[in-house]
Design an enzyme around this catalytic site. Structure first.
Site, PDB file in Angstrom:
ATOM      1  N   GLU A 196       7.264 -15.512 -10.495  1.00  0.00           N
ATOM      2  CA  GLU A 196       6.540 -14.340 -10.007  1.00  0.00           C
ATOM      3  C   GLU A 196       6.003 -13.443 -11.118  1.00  0.00           C
ATOM      4  O   GLU A 196       4.996 -12.772 -10.915  1.00  0.00           O
ATOM      5  CB  GLU A 196       7.365 -13.531  -8.998  1.00  0.00           C
ATOM      6  CG  GLU A 196       8.494 -12.690  -9.549  1.00  0.00           C
ATOM      7  CD  GLU A 196       9.171 -11.840  -8.466  1.00  0.00           C
ATOM      8  OE1 GLU A 196      10.382 -11.668  -8.556  1.00  0.00           O
ATOM      9  OE2 GLU A 196       8.487 -11.351  -7.556  1.00  0.00           O
TER      10      GLU A 196
ATOM     11  N   LYS B 291      12.168 -15.624 -10.298  1.00  0.00           N
ATOM     12  CA  LYS B 291      11.868 -14.612 -11.321  1.00  0.00           C
ATOM     13  C   LYS B 291      10.788 -15.118 -12.255  1.00  0.00           C
ATOM     14  O   LYS B 291       9.830 -14.425 -12.555  1.00  0.00           O
ATOM     15  CB  LYS B 291      13.122 -14.267 -12.155  1.00  0.00           C
ATOM     16  CG  LYS B 291      14.171 -13.424 -11.516  1.00  0.00           C
ATOM     17  CD  LYS B 291      13.802 -11.983 -11.274  1.00  0.00           C
ATOM     18  CE  LYS B 291      13.109 -11.775  -9.966  1.00  0.00           C
ATOM     19  NZ  LYS B 291      13.857 -11.707  -8.760  1.00  0.00           N
TER      20      LYS B 291
ATOM     21  N   HIS C 289      15.996 -37.812  -5.685  1.00  0.00           N
ATOM     22  CA  HIS C 289      15.410 -38.110  -4.375  1.00  0.00           C
ATOM     23  C   HIS C 289      13.925 -37.757  -4.347  1.00  0.00           C
ATOM     24  O   HIS C 289      13.342 -37.652  -3.266  1.00  0.00           O
ATOM     25  CB  HIS C 289      16.196 -37.382  -3.275  1.00  0.00           C
ATOM     26  CG  HIS C 289      17.629 -37.819  -3.228  1.00  0.00           C
ATOM     27  ND1 HIS C 289      18.007 -39.042  -2.726  1.00  0.00           N
ATOM     28  CD2 HIS C 289      18.755 -37.232  -3.681  1.00  0.00           C
ATOM     29  CE1 HIS C 289      19.321 -39.179  -2.842  1.00  0.00           C
ATOM     30  NE2 HIS C 289      19.801 -38.092  -3.429  1.00  0.00           N
TER      31      HIS C 289
ATOM     32  N   LYS D 252       5.765  -4.486  -4.299  1.00  0.00           N
ATOM     33  CA  LYS D 252       7.227  -4.414  -4.222  1.00  0.00           C
ATOM     34  C   LYS D 252       7.746  -4.432  -2.783  1.00  0.00           C
ATOM     35  O   LYS D 252       8.667  -5.147  -2.461  1.00  0.00           O
ATOM     36  CB  LYS D 252       7.669  -3.119  -4.913  1.00  0.00           C
ATOM     37  CG  LYS D 252       9.161  -2.858  -4.861  1.00  0.00           C
ATOM     38  CD  LYS D 252       9.831  -3.467  -6.036  1.00  0.00           C
ATOM     39  CE  LYS D 252      11.319  -3.285  -6.029  1.00  0.00           C
ATOM     40  NZ  LYS D 252      11.966  -4.410  -6.698  1.00  0.00           N
TER      41      LYS D 252
ATOM     42  N   GLU E 241      16.930 -18.289  -7.490  1.00  0.00           N
ATOM     43  CA  GLU E 241      16.580 -16.926  -7.891  1.00  0.00           C
ATOM     44  C   GLU E 241      15.935 -16.880  -9.285  1.00  0.00           C
ATOM     45  O   GLU E 241      14.938 -16.184  -9.507  1.00  0.00           O
ATOM     46  CB  GLU E 241      17.831 -16.035  -7.831  1.00  0.00           C
ATOM     47  CG  GLU E 241      17.668 -14.637  -8.391  1.00  0.00           C
ATOM     48  CD  GLU E 241      16.543 -13.819  -7.757  1.00  0.00           C
ATOM     49  OE1 GLU E 241      15.999 -14.227  -6.723  1.00  0.00           O
ATOM     50  OE2 GLU E 241      16.193 -12.782  -8.338  1.00  0.00           O
TER      51      GLU E 241
ATOM     52  N   CYS F 299       0.843  -1.188   0.000  1.00  0.00           N
ATOM     53  CA  CYS F 299       0.000   0.000   0.000  1.00  0.00           C
ATOM     54  C   CYS F 299       0.880   1.240   0.000  1.00  0.00           C
ATOM     55  O   CYS F 299       1.902   1.304   0.682  1.00  0.00           O
ATOM     56  CB  CYS F 299      -0.947   0.093   1.186  1.00  0.00           C
ATOM     57  SG  CYS F 299      -2.096  -1.264   1.291  1.00  0.00           S
TER      58      CYS F 299
ATOM     59  N   ASN G 295      -1.640   2.055   5.705  1.00  0.00           N
ATOM     60  CA  ASN G 295      -0.775   0.983   5.211  1.00  0.00           C
ATOM     61  C   ASN G 295      -0.389   0.139   6.408  1.00  0.00           C
ATOM     62  O   ASN G 295       0.251   0.648   7.331  1.00  0.00           O
ATOM     63  CB  ASN G 295       0.473   1.607   4.554  1.00  0.00           C
ATOM     64  CG  ASN G 295       1.555   0.582   4.285  1.00  0.00           C
ATOM     65  OD1 ASN G 295       1.281  -0.608   4.180  1.00  0.00           O
ATOM     66  ND2 ASN G 295       2.792   1.035   4.181  1.00  0.00           N
ATOM     67  N   GLY G 296      -0.791  -1.124   6.423  1.00  0.00           N
ATOM     68  CA  GLY G 296      -0.445  -1.989   7.551  1.00  0.00           C
ATOM     69  C   GLY G 296      -1.595  -2.913   7.891  1.00  0.00           C
ATOM     70  O   GLY G 296      -2.530  -3.077   7.097  1.00  0.00           O
TER      71      GLY G 296
ATOM     72  N   TRP H  38      -2.908  -2.719  -1.616  1.00  0.00           N
ATOM     73  CA  TRP H  38      -2.634  -4.149  -1.742  1.00  0.00           C
ATOM     74  C   TRP H  38      -3.506  -4.790  -0.664  1.00  0.00           C
ATOM     75  O   TRP H  38      -3.245  -4.626   0.526  1.00  0.00           O
ATOM     76  CB  TRP H  38      -1.153  -4.441  -1.498  1.00  0.00           C
ATOM     77  CG  TRP H  38      -0.792  -5.876  -1.733  1.00  0.00           C
ATOM     78  CD1 TRP H  38      -0.419  -6.447  -2.905  1.00  0.00           C
ATOM     79  CD2 TRP H  38      -0.774  -6.928  -0.757  1.00  0.00           C
ATOM     80  NE1 TRP H  38      -0.179  -7.784  -2.728  1.00  0.00           N
ATOM     81  CE2 TRP H  38      -0.386  -8.118  -1.427  1.00  0.00           C
ATOM     82  CE3 TRP H  38      -1.058  -7.002   0.608  1.00  0.00           C
ATOM     83  CZ2 TRP H  38      -0.262  -9.350  -0.774  1.00  0.00           C
ATOM     84  CZ3 TRP H  38      -0.943  -8.223   1.262  1.00  0.00           C
ATOM     85  CH2 TRP H  38      -0.543  -9.371   0.564  1.00  0.00           C
TER      86      TRP H  38
ATOM     87  N   ARG I 171       3.779  -0.376  -4.849  1.00  0.00           N
ATOM     88  CA  ARG I 171       3.527  -0.872  -3.490  1.00  0.00           C
ATOM     89  C   ARG I 171       2.184  -1.589  -3.363  1.00  0.00           C
ATOM     90  O   ARG I 171       1.867  -2.163  -2.309  1.00  0.00           O
ATOM     91  CB  ARG I 171       3.532   0.291  -2.499  1.00  0.00           C
ATOM     92  CG  ARG I 171       4.801   1.094  -2.510  1.00  0.00           C
ATOM     93  CD  ARG I 171       4.708   2.243  -1.539  1.00  0.00           C
ATOM     94  NE  ARG I 171       4.738   1.769  -0.172  1.00  0.00           N
ATOM     95  CZ  ARG I 171       5.844   1.579   0.520  1.00  0.00           C
ATOM     96  NH1 ARG I 171       7.003   1.854  -0.019  1.00  0.00           N
ATOM     97  NH2 ARG I 171       5.799   1.133   1.745  1.00  0.00           N
TER      98      ARG I 171
HETATM   99  O1  M6R Z   1      13.140  -5.055  -0.168  1.00  0.00           O
HETATM  100  P1  M6R Z   1      13.627  -6.436   0.125  1.00  0.00           P
HETATM  101  O2  M6R Z   1      14.876  -6.777  -0.586  1.00  0.00           O
HETATM  102  O3  M6R Z   1      13.750  -6.680   1.615  1.00  0.00           O
HETATM  103  O4  M6R Z   1      12.488  -7.378  -0.397  1.00  0.00           O
HETATM  104  C1  M6R Z   1      12.537  -8.755  -0.204  1.00  0.00           C
HETATM  105  C2  M6R Z   1      11.572  -9.481  -1.106  1.00  0.00           C
HETATM  106  O5  M6R Z   1      10.267  -9.076  -0.850  1.00  0.00           O
HETATM  107  C3  M6R Z   1      11.868  -9.251  -2.597  1.00  0.00           C
HETATM  108  O6  M6R Z   1      13.185  -9.573  -2.899  1.00  0.00           O
HETATM  109  C4  M6R Z   1      10.932 -10.097  -3.471  1.00  0.00           C
HETATM  110  O7  M6R Z   1      11.202 -11.448  -3.293  1.00  0.00           O
HETATM  111  C5  M6R Z   1      11.057  -9.699  -4.941  1.00  0.00           C
HETATM  112  N1  M6R Z   1       9.769  -9.373  -5.463  1.00  0.00           N
HETATM  113  C6  M6R Z   1      11.561 -10.784  -5.820  1.00  0.00           C
HETATM  114  O8  M6R Z   1      11.707 -10.365  -7.117  1.00  0.00           O
END
Ligand code: M6R
Length: 607
Positions: A491, A488, A507, A602, A484, A2, A102-103, A76, A27
């Site tokens: 998501e 990507k 396994h 984000k 990683e 948010c 926000n929260g 959000w 956000r």
């Molecule tokens: O701001 P941060 O690096 O603490 O955020 C951590 C995760 O929320 C962030 O890396 C998230 O996994 C990304 N969307 C991945 O692309």
């Protein structure tokens, strides 16, 4: 999660709010709204489901929306589906108070039962309870708005909030409070603004005041009064944000993610300039080095992509500096702290510096009086302020939800720090490691990869576009990168993608391999290259479509993507780039919103 904006004392309040919300859209982006008041008895509440562009259309379609003071929110959803009713601002039943939040209010149901059983609620949000409570304390108990706000806040326990409240009867005043969620006050010329992130208001001001948890601020056009929980006045200097608003624009790029992938070579060069002398010796604060040197173990704590960068960092700290290093997921560590070594040192990796899960750990660490370092992209962010030390990533604003340049910056900076630590401890491995030269090679290698966009577009179309699932596999550092690259892909393209230690396939996971399942092997480590190749053979024998990402030192004629050679400890910086581009083009070719994938935001500021 948010985004919040507010402004008081500016005739352009509506456009300031809408433009600010657009910049905070990363956000949260399922619904949005604004409330504005013109000080002459006219006010407007406009809300819409969807994006800020949808809200803009609704504002244009509503007659004469104008004002000098107002608040706005991009959501959000936590409580209640995305809808106009659940969008913020939430309003009290009598239409006097307006609130954005926000929260998460953890005890909202108890508050509703205890104080508001006679009120008819119009939304499913926890936020509406707060605005109705303020109204209750003003209208039924005769408190003034500030006292009612303060009383309401005192009832919220451990809840997280960034609040912006307006009272129609005092229309040039913003009542602001925060706990765990980020909020800044921006100081304008004859007006003031409030925002979750300075990026929202950089076209209005570069001077900001940070707020601390528990503080309440009354903001008027020409006055900002901060008070602590006890109601005592707090004096605080502003800080200057040295970011050009244009840096946060995507320019001619179709999506921020592609721009941010392309920026990686320059981020490598920038880190080299900032943290390394011409002769390659690291320039790292001596107190920080001493503090880490006196530790017997490093604990890297992070979430998501930052956690994956930590997995690579741990190998750098161990191999270059000889310091035992553990890596932990913040949300797990926060409530299940392992038995610690005698002298732990904590490193928090966080692009935003606001991740609630990581902050929870930092609060515990501070309580236990352990030293800590935050490595972040955002100066003055909460985790940066609250850790003992901070190192900045200098990657420039990262706006796309999928993190790319922050990941590679985190790895590069950890390599520099590991080199500094190792040298300070006379470790031969560190002395022999020319990190400056390596970063230069990495920058060139990244450039070569991002120049091959058409190749990745084609590969994404042929291998990933129509598949329901895919696997990245590797060993050691290649396994860390597999996690990683799979994140990507999943998501932003919604392909069910998983990263596996390739030795683990037999396994259990190999049961999932069917005809044409894409399996992407990352091969950059000489000692395990043969083993991963065998694992690829095994899945190919069961019908998988195999793809390889291999350093040219280890390449064979049939390999799919060949990476330029760099030191084996630095290969993650290159092997991740094809994964970033494959995810990008899969998402793009599916016609998805690459920068704003479904269900995500984000900055994850709620636990
Ligand atoms: O701001 P941060 O690096 O603490 O955020 C951590 C995760 O929320 C962030 O890396 C998230 O996994 C990304 N969307 C991945 O692309």
């Amino acid at each position: 999660m948010c985004g919040i904006v507010g402004v008081t004392g500016n005739d352009s309040a509506v456009s300031i709010l809408l433009n600010g919300l657009q910049r905070l859209e990363y956000r949260g982006y399922d619904s949005a709204g604004i409330y504005v008041n013109d000080q002459n008895g006219e006010d407007y509440l406009v809300k819409e489901k969807g994006r800020i562009d949808d809200l803009r259309k609704e504002v244009s379609a509503t007659a004469n929306v104008h004002g000098t003071t107002g608040i706005g929110h991009t959501r959000w959803a936590t409580h209640g589906e995305p809808s106009v009713a659940n969008a913020h601002p939430q309003v009290s039943a009598d239409g006097r108070f307006y609130l954005v939040h926000n929260g998460v209010i953890e005890n909202f149901q108890d508050l509703k039962n205890d104080y508001l059983s006679d009120v008819e609620f119009t939304s499913q949000t926890d936020t509406e309870v707060i605005v109705q409570l303020v109204d209750r304390f003003v209208t039924k108990e005769g408190l003034d708005t500030l006292a009612a706000f303060r009383k309401t806040l005192s009832l919220l326990g451990h809840s997280s909030y960034g609040f912006l409240l307006m009272d129609k009867e005092d229309p040039d005043t913003l009542y602001v409070a925060k706990n765990k969620s980020p909020l800044l006050i921006g100081v304008g010329d004859g007006f003031n603004v409030v925002c979750s992130d300075s990026l929202a208001m950089l076209d209005q001001t570069k001077d900001f005041l940070e707020l601390h948890d528990g503080e309440i601020v009354v903001v008027k056009p020409d006055e900002i009064k901060i008070t602590n929980q006890a109601g005592e006045a707090v004096q605080r200097d502003t800080f200057h944000v040295d970011i050009d608003a244009a840096q946060a624009d995507k320019g001619t790029y179709p999506f921020y993610m592609l721009k941010e992938i392309d920026e990686q070579p320059n981020v490598m060069r920038k880190l080299s300039q900032v943290y390394l002398n011409d002769d390659g010796t690291p320039v790292i604060n001596a107190d920080l080095l001493d503090a880490i040197k006196s530790a017997d173990r490093l604990y890297i704590v992070a979430a998501g992509t930052s956690y994956h960068a930590g997995l690579v960092g741990a190998k750098l700290f161990e191999s270059l500096a000889g310091v035992p290093t553990e890596v932990h997921v913040s949300s797990e560590f926060a409530y299940n702290q392992p038995l610690l070594s005698k002298k732990p040192f904590f490193i928090f990796l966080t692009q935003s510096g606001e991740t609630a899960d990581s902050r929870e750990v930092l609060l515990n660490v501070n309580e236990q009086k352990f030293p800590s370092l935050t490595i972040t992209n955002v100066p003055n962010s909460t985790l940066s302020r609250e850790a003992t030390y901070t190192l900045l990533l200098h990657a420039g604003p990262e706006i796309a939800v999928a993190s790319t340049k922050a990941y590679t910056a985190q790895i590069a900076l950890q390599a520099i720090l590991a080199k500094a630590l190792g040298e300070a401890d006379d470790q031969a491995a560190a002395k022999d490691f020319d990190v400056k030269q390596q970063l230069a090679l990495v920058a060139n290698g990244m450039q070569a990869l991002v120049d091959e966009k058409a190749t990745f577009d084609k590969l994404a179309k042929s291998a990933l576009l129509h598949t329901p699932n895919a696997f990245y596999i590797g060993r050691g550092l290649d396994y860390a990168v597999s996690l990683e690259t799979a994140l990507k892909l999943k998501e932003i393209s919604y392909v069910q993608a998983e990263g596996f230690a390739s030795g683990e396939l037999k396994h259990g996971t190999i049961a999932l391999i069917e005809k044409d399942t894409p399996v992407i092997g990352i091969i950059t480590q000489q000692k395990t290259a043969g083993l991963t190749r065998s694992n690829l053979q095994e899945v190919a024998a069961r019908g998988a479509k195999t793809i390889t990402i291999v350093t040219d030192a280890l390449a064979k004629p049939d390999d799919t993507i060949v990476l330029p050679t760099v030191d084996e400890r630095m290969t993650a910086l290159l092997s991740v780039v094809p994964g970033q581009l494959l995810a990008y083009y899969t998402s793009l070719n599916k016609g998805l919103d690459v920068d704003k994938p479904r269900n995500l935001a984000k900055s994850v500021t709620v636990e």
